[in-house]
Scaffold this motif. Structure first.
Motif, PDB file in Angstrom:
ATOM      1  N   GLU A  67       0.830  -1.215   0.000  1.00  0.00           N
ATOM      2  CA  GLU A  67       0.000   0.000   0.000  1.00  0.00           C
ATOM      3  C   GLU A  67       0.856   1.252   0.000  1.00  0.00           C
ATOM      4  N   TYR A  68       2.026   1.186   0.626  1.00  0.00           N
ATOM      5  CA  TYR A  68       2.923   2.342   0.656  1.00  0.00           C
ATOM      6  C   TYR A  68       3.383   2.710  -0.751  1.00  0.00           C
ATOM      7  N   PHE A  69       3.733   1.700  -1.551  1.00  0.00           N
ATOM      8  CA  PHE A  69       4.195   1.960  -2.914  1.00  0.00           C
ATOM      9  C   PHE A  69       3.027   2.357  -3.822  1.00  0.00           C
ATOM     10  N   GLN A  70       1.829   1.880  -3.513  1.00  0.00           N
ATOM     11  CA  GLN A  70       0.662   2.301  -4.280  1.00  0.00           C
ATOM     12  C   GLN A  70       0.384   3.787  -4.073  1.00  0.00           C
ATOM     13  N   GLU A  71       0.594   4.258  -2.838  1.00  0.00           N
ATOM     14  CA  GLU A  71       0.422   5.688  -2.571  1.00  0.00           C
ATOM     15  C   GLU A  71       1.480   6.510  -3.299  1.00  0.00           C
ATOM     16  N   LEU A  72       2.714   6.024  -3.322  1.00  0.00           N
ATOM     17  CA  LEU A  72       3.767   6.729  -4.056  1.00  0.00           C
ATOM     18  C   LEU A  72       3.435   6.801  -5.541  1.00  0.00           C
ATOM     19  N   LYS A  73       2.924   5.701  -6.068  1.00  0.00           N
ATOM     20  CA  LYS A  73       2.562   5.667  -7.484  1.00  0.00           C
ATOM     21  C   LYS A  73       1.441   6.660  -7.774  1.00  0.00           C
ATOM     22  N   SER A  74       0.429   6.716  -6.904  1.00  0.00           N
ATOM     23  CA  SER A  74      -0.687   7.643  -7.110  1.00  0.00           C
ATOM     24  C   SER A  74      -0.228   9.090  -7.016  1.00  0.00           C
ATOM     25  N   ALA A  75       0.667   9.362  -6.059  1.00  0.00           N
ATOM     26  CA  ALA A  75       1.176  10.722  -5.909  1.00  0.00           C
ATOM     27  C   ALA A  75       1.979  11.146  -7.129  1.00  0.00           C
ATOM     28  N   LEU A  76       2.750  10.215  -7.692  1.00  0.00           N
ATOM     29  CA  LEU A  76       3.547  10.531  -8.871  1.00  0.00           C
ATOM     30  C   LEU A  76       2.651  10.802 -10.073  1.00  0.00           C
ATOM     31  N   GLU A  77       1.590  10.023 -10.223  1.00  0.00           N
ATOM     32  CA  GLU A  77       0.706  10.181 -11.375  1.00  0.00           C
ATOM     33  C   GLU A  77      -0.149  11.437 -11.284  1.00  0.00           C
ATOM     34  N   SER A  78      -0.403  11.911 -10.055  1.00  0.00           N
ATOM     35  CA  SER A  78      -1.275  13.070  -9.879  1.00  0.00           C
ATOM     36  C   SER A  78      -0.531  14.394  -9.803  1.00  0.00           C
ATOM     37  N   ARG A  79       0.762  14.363  -9.981  1.00  0.00           N
ATOM     38  CA  ARG A  79       1.521  15.619  -9.936  1.00  0.00           C
ATOM     39  C   ARG A  79       1.128  16.546 -11.081  1.00  0.00           C
ATOM     40  N   SER A  80       1.133  17.794 -10.782  1.00  0.00           N
ATOM     41  CA  SER A  80       0.776  18.784 -11.813  1.00  0.00           C
ATOM     42  C   SER A  80       1.891  18.889 -12.834  1.00  0.00           C
ATOM     43  N   THR A  81       1.547  19.313 -14.007  1.00  0.00           N
ATOM     44  CA  THR A  81       2.519  19.470 -15.080  1.00  0.00           C
ATOM     45  C   THR A  81       3.373  20.703 -14.849  1.00  0.00           C
ATOM     46  N   LEU A  82       4.434  20.785 -15.632  1.00  0.00           N
ATOM     47  CA  LEU A  82       5.345  21.915 -15.490  1.00  0.00           C
ATOM     48  C   LEU A  82       4.665  23.233 -15.834  1.00  0.00           C
ATOM     49  N   ILE A  83       3.690  23.185 -16.771  1.00  0.00           N
ATOM     50  CA  ILE A  83       2.994  24.418 -17.157  1.00  0.00           C
ATOM     51  C   ILE A  83       2.197  24.970 -15.980  1.00  0.00           C
ATOM     52  N   ALA A 127      14.685  28.357 -21.787  1.00  0.00           N
ATOM     53  CA  ALA A 127      14.126  27.557 -22.870  1.00  0.00           C
ATOM     54  C   ALA A 127      12.745  27.019 -22.496  1.00  0.00           C
ATOM     55  N   LEU A 128      12.563  26.581 -21.247  1.00  0.00           N
ATOM     56  CA  LEU A 128      11.277  26.052 -20.805  1.00  0.00           C
ATOM     57  C   LEU A 128      10.189  27.124 -20.843  1.00  0.00           C
ATOM     58  N   ILE A 129      10.532  28.310 -20.320  1.00  0.00           N
ATOM     59  CA  ILE A 129       9.532  29.388 -20.295  1.00  0.00           C
ATOM     60  C   ILE A 129       9.174  29.827 -21.714  1.00  0.00           C
ATOM     61  N   THR A 130      10.189  29.889 -22.571  1.00  0.00           N
ATOM     62  CA  THR A 130       9.945  30.344 -23.937  1.00  0.00           C
ATOM     63  C   THR A 130       9.137  29.342 -24.733  1.00  0.00           C
TER      64      THR A 130
END
Length: 403
Positions: A67-83, A127-130
């Protein structure tokens, strides 16, 4: 012939999540570690390899439930994009100022050159901002000043706070001398103390250059001078000192500890646990020492000849072994003995069969005769390595490792 030489392409299995690995989003053929965000090769897509990575890199996560790794996986997938991350910045100047300190902290922790910010990080941000936000990056780039100045400011502030704390509380130090490039001798000190909230703290205390020799008198002079320059009442607040046990540190009359005890007679001198392990590893019984020499001789026999090494790798691939190469033993590295023994045990049967097929039956018989001793050595040094690895971190004590 060509089909037999073709590499196997291993596929990800959902059960690998228990080892903390998911599919790499950019390359599903590679396992991706949820703890250190490191991608491994497709060859590592084995339970034994993934489990070995967790034991070596994240020993404190071995007992974690799935369950600990499932939470890590969910947190990684739900991260906001760089924009969206950039859009949340409401005040560009304040954001650039905060970013400059965070960038400076990253550079300082990695030990990279100060100029890497100007040469790599700033152009990358521009470069990222542009390209992603389609905005003019000049206002944000201008808000990020000299990284070196930021590092110096943070360093001075941290040192001032630490010095003020040590003036009013008891503390312990750990001293170690090491020779680096250009034959420069560095004296490194770490400090542990309890803060106002009774929480144990650990910090890098100082790094001093020993300009001439590394005798106990020179080491004591450097430490004493540092205490006096910072106005720290070490004769009153210093309660213990840990060293590596070399003669320059603990020699009865001319060692660093002997000079320190003249000013701090009640101080407790401690011999570093890791160095004690190293001393123990050098004093094996004659029987175990013979078995260790047999292992080293066998490894050198295979690894010293490039053709033999290639044949052994192919043999391991054909027999689908867990590993395809042996590890050389290096005396100056603490973990080397345990690692090479563990790998030798993992490939024990393959080594015996390989030596027999290569006309080294006498050596194969010798290894089989010492099988119990070799496995015992592997178990012993694996336990020592586990303690050594668990101690390699901040705020870690021997009691924590035993727990």
């Amino acid at each position: 012939m060509a089909s037999s030489a073709k590499k196997k392409c291993r596929q990800y299995i959902d059960g690998y999540l228990q080892y903390g690995f998911i599919k790499n989003s950019t390359d599903p053929k590679q396992p991706f570690c949820l703890m250190c965000h490191q991608s491994l090769s497709n060859e590592a897509m084995k339970p034994s390899w993934l489990s070995d990575h967790m034991r070596r890199k994240h020993p404190d996560k071995v007992i974690k439930p799935i369950e600990y790794f499932q939470e890590l996986k969910s947190a990684l997938e739900s991260r906001s994009t760089l924009i969206s991350l950039f859009k949340k910045q409401t005040k560009i100047n304040d954001g650039g100022l905060n970013a400059s300190y965070k960038i400076a902290e990253i550079i300082a922790k990695t030990g990279s050159s100060h100029t890497s910010a100007e040469k790599i990080i700033k152009p990358a941000i521009e470069a990222l901002i542009t390209e992603i936000m389609n905005q003019d990056p000049s206002s944000i780039i201008k808000a990020i000043p000299s990284i070196r100045r930021r590092i110096d400011e943070m360093s001075d502030y941290i040192e001032d706070v630490l010095i003020q704390r040590l003036k009013t509380t008891n503390f312990s130090i750990q001293i170690d001398e090491s020779t680096v490039v250009d034959n420069k001798a560095l004296l490194i000190g770490y400090v542990r103390y309890f803060d106002n909230n009774c929480a144990l703290q650990e910090d890098l205390f100082f790094v001093k250059l020993l300009e001439t020799d590394t005798t106990g008198a020179s080491i004591f002079s450097a430490v004493k001078t540092f205490f006096e320059e910072k106005d720290i009442p070490y004769t009153k607040n210093l309660v213990s000192c840990a060293t590596d046990g070399v003669m320059a540190m603990v020699e009865r009359h001319k060692g660093f500890i002997s000079f320190l005890k003249k000013l701090c007679p009640d101080i407790l001198a401690i011999h570093c646990v890791l160095h004690r392990h190293q001393l123990m590893a050098k004093n094996l019984s004659p029987i175990l020492n013979q078995s260790m020499n047999t292992v080293i001789k066998t490894i050198n026999k295979i690894k010293s000849n490039s053709k033999c090494d290639r044949l052994f790798r192919k043999f391991c691939v054909d027999t689908d072994e867990q590993y395809i190469r042996l590890l050389l033993y290096t005396d100056v590295r603490w973990l080397s003995k345990g690692n090479c023994l563990q790998r030798f045990v993992n490939l024990f049967n393959a080594i015996v069969v390989f030596l027999q097929t290569e006309g080294q039956s006498d050596l194969a018989i010798e290894i089989q005769a010492q099988k119990k001793n070799i496995h015992y050595l592997s178990w012993l040094f694996r336990k020592l390595n586990e303690v050594s690895l668990l101690l390699q971190g901040k705020m870690i004590t021997l009691i924590d490792c035993n727990g």
